[in-house]
Design a protein around this motif. Structure first.
Motif, PDB file in Angstrom:
ATOM      1  N   UNK A   1       0.807  -1.218   0.000  1.00  0.00           N
ATOM      2  CA  UNK A   1       0.000   0.000   0.000  1.00  0.00           C
ATOM      3  C   UNK A   1       0.845   1.276   0.000  1.00  0.00           C
ATOM      4  N   UNK A   2       2.141   1.136   0.105  1.00  0.00           N
ATOM      5  CA  UNK A   2       3.049   2.279   0.010  1.00  0.00           C
ATOM      6  C   UNK A   2       3.326   2.516  -1.477  1.00  0.00           C
ATOM      7  N   UNK A   3       3.080   3.720  -1.944  1.00  0.00           N
ATOM      8  CA  UNK A   3       3.254   4.022  -3.370  1.00  0.00           C
ATOM      9  C   UNK A   3       4.655   3.678  -3.868  1.00  0.00           C
ATOM     10  N   UNK A   4       5.663   3.927  -3.048  1.00  0.00           N
ATOM     11  CA  UNK A   4       7.038   3.636  -3.462  1.00  0.00           C
ATOM     12  C   UNK A   4       7.248   2.134  -3.635  1.00  0.00           C
ATOM     13  N   UNK A   5       6.698   1.321  -2.736  1.00  0.00           N
ATOM     14  CA  UNK A   5       6.854  -0.126  -2.853  1.00  0.00           C
ATOM     15  C   UNK A   5       5.986  -0.704  -3.954  1.00  0.00           C
ATOM     16  N   UNK A   6       4.842  -0.109  -4.202  1.00  0.00           N
ATOM     17  CA  UNK A   6       3.947  -0.608  -5.245  1.00  0.00           C
ATOM     18  C   UNK A   6       4.639  -0.619  -6.611  1.00  0.00           C
ATOM     19  N   UNK A   7       5.576   0.290  -6.810  1.00  0.00           N
ATOM     20  CA  UNK A   7       6.293   0.355  -8.084  1.00  0.00           C
ATOM     21  C   UNK A   7       7.112  -0.907  -8.352  1.00  0.00           C
ATOM     22  N   UNK A   8       7.427  -1.669  -7.324  1.00  0.00           N
ATOM     23  CA  UNK A   8       8.218  -2.884  -7.496  1.00  0.00           C
ATOM     24  C   UNK A   8       7.396  -4.059  -8.047  1.00  0.00           C
ATOM     25  N   UNK A   9       6.081  -4.009  -7.895  1.00  0.00           N
ATOM     26  CA  UNK A   9       5.224  -5.120  -8.301  1.00  0.00           C
ATOM     27  C   UNK A   9       5.377  -5.359  -9.798  1.00  0.00           C
ATOM     28  N   UNK A  10       5.629  -6.600 -10.149  1.00  0.00           N
ATOM     29  CA  UNK A  10       5.859  -7.064 -11.520  1.00  0.00           C
ATOM     30  C   UNK A  10       7.169  -6.557 -12.121  1.00  0.00           C
ATOM     31  N   UNK A  11       8.011  -5.937 -11.330  1.00  0.00           N
ATOM     32  CA  UNK A  11       9.325  -5.496 -11.810  1.00  0.00           C
ATOM     33  C   UNK A  11      10.287  -6.669 -11.810  1.00  0.00           C
ATOM     34  N   UNK A  12      11.220  -6.607 -12.725  1.00  0.00           N
ATOM     35  CA  UNK A  12      12.273  -7.624 -12.777  1.00  0.00           C
ATOM     36  C   UNK A  12      13.555  -7.023 -12.242  1.00  0.00           C
ATOM     37  N   UNK A  13      14.208  -7.769 -11.419  1.00  0.00           N
ATOM     38  CA  UNK A  13      15.490  -7.372 -10.883  1.00  0.00           C
ATOM     39  C   UNK A  13      16.454  -8.539 -10.966  1.00  0.00           C
ATOM     40  N   UNK A  14      17.638  -8.354 -10.413  1.00  0.00           N
ATOM     41  CA  UNK A  14      18.621  -9.434 -10.416  1.00  0.00           C
ATOM     42  C   UNK A  14      19.350  -9.482  -9.085  1.00  0.00           C
ATOM     43  N   UNK A  15      19.715 -10.683  -8.706  1.00  0.00           N
ATOM     44  CA  UNK A  15      20.624 -10.903  -7.587  1.00  0.00           C
ATOM     45  C   UNK A  15      21.951 -11.290  -8.229  1.00  0.00           C
ATOM     46  N   UNK A  16      22.957 -10.467  -8.010  1.00  0.00           N
ATOM     47  CA  UNK A  16      24.276 -10.732  -8.594  1.00  0.00           C
ATOM     48  C   UNK A  16      25.141 -11.456  -7.563  1.00  0.00           C
ATOM     49  N   UNK A  17      25.689 -12.578  -7.975  1.00  0.00           N
ATOM     50  CA  UNK A  17      26.622 -13.334  -7.134  1.00  0.00           C
ATOM     51  C   UNK A  17      27.906 -13.578  -7.922  1.00  0.00           C
ATOM     52  N   UNK A  18      28.721 -12.527  -8.086  1.00  0.00           N
ATOM     53  CA  UNK A  18      29.959 -12.693  -8.850  1.00  0.00           C
ATOM     54  C   UNK A  18      30.912 -13.714  -8.224  1.00  0.00           C
ATOM     55  N   UNK A  19      30.806 -13.879  -6.905  1.00  0.00           N
ATOM     56  CA  UNK A  19      31.636 -14.876  -6.230  1.00  0.00           C
ATOM     57  C   UNK A  19      31.306 -16.293  -6.690  1.00  0.00           C
ATOM     58  N   UNK A  20      30.073 -16.494  -7.163  1.00  0.00           N
ATOM     59  CA  UNK A  20      29.651 -17.802  -7.667  1.00  0.00           C
ATOM     60  C   UNK A  20      29.555 -17.823  -9.190  1.00  0.00           C
ATOM     61  N   UNK A  21      29.735 -16.661  -9.804  1.00  0.00           N
ATOM     62  CA  UNK A  21      29.665 -16.578 -11.266  1.00  0.00           C
ATOM     63  C   UNK A  21      28.249 -16.663 -11.808  1.00  0.00           C
ATOM     64  N   UNK A  22      27.254 -16.210 -11.030  1.00  0.00           N
ATOM     65  CA  UNK A  22      25.865 -16.284 -11.492  1.00  0.00           C
ATOM     66  C   UNK A  22      25.127 -14.963 -11.280  1.00  0.00           C
ATOM     67  N   UNK A  23      24.097 -14.784 -12.085  1.00  0.00           N
ATOM     68  CA  UNK A  23      23.150 -13.678 -11.935  1.00  0.00           C
ATOM     69  C   UNK A  23      21.770 -14.331 -11.954  1.00  0.00           C
ATOM     70  N   UNK A  24      20.980 -14.087 -10.905  1.00  0.00           N
ATOM     71  CA  UNK A  24      19.669 -14.728 -10.772  1.00  0.00           C
ATOM     72  C   UNK A  24      18.573 -13.706 -11.043  1.00  0.00           C
ATOM     73  N   UNK A  25      17.754 -13.905 -12.091  1.00  0.00           N
ATOM     74  CA  UNK A  25      16.627 -13.004 -12.339  1.00  0.00           C
ATOM     75  C   UNK A  25      15.560 -13.170 -11.267  1.00  0.00           C
TER      76      UNK A  25
END
Length: 78
Positions: A8-32
Motif C-alpha cells: 500500500x506504500x506508493x514507493x513499494x507498489x512500483x516494485x510489483x511485476x518489476x524484474x530485478x537481479x541478484x548478482x553473485x559474482x563470487x559464484x559466477x551467477x546472476x539470478x533473475x
C-alpha cells in the motif's frame, strides 16, 4: 519476501511485476527475480515460485536485489 515491503506504500507498489537481479559474482551467477503483489519473489527465467533447496536458499536469502529503475531491495527468507 522483500525486506520492509508494503504493497500500500506508493514507493513499494512500483516494485510489483518489476524484474530485478541478484548478482553473485563470487559464484559466477546472476539470478533473475520478479516481484509479486505481496512482496514475495519468483526466481529464474521463467520464474519459479518455490526455492527448491537449502543451497539455493543460502545463495539468495539476505542478498540485495538490483533493479534498473528503482532502488535496491533486500530479499529476506522466513
Amino acid at each position: 519476501m522483500l525486506k520492509d515491503f508494503d504493497y500500500y506504500d506508493d514507493a513499494d507498489y512500483e516494485y510489483v511485476d518489476m524484474r530485478g537481479v541478484i548478482r553473485r559474482p563470487d559464484l559466477g551467477i546472476v539470478i533473475p527475480v520478479t516481484v509479486q503483489y505481496d512482496g514475495s519473489v519468483l526466481l529464474g527465467d521463467p520464474p519459479v515460485d518455490k526455492i527448491p533447496s537449502s543451497r539455493v536458499r543460502r545463495v539468495v536469502c539476505g542478498r540485495e536485489i538490483q533493479f534498473a529503475e528503482l532502488p535496491s531491495k533486500v530479499l529476506v527468507c522466513p
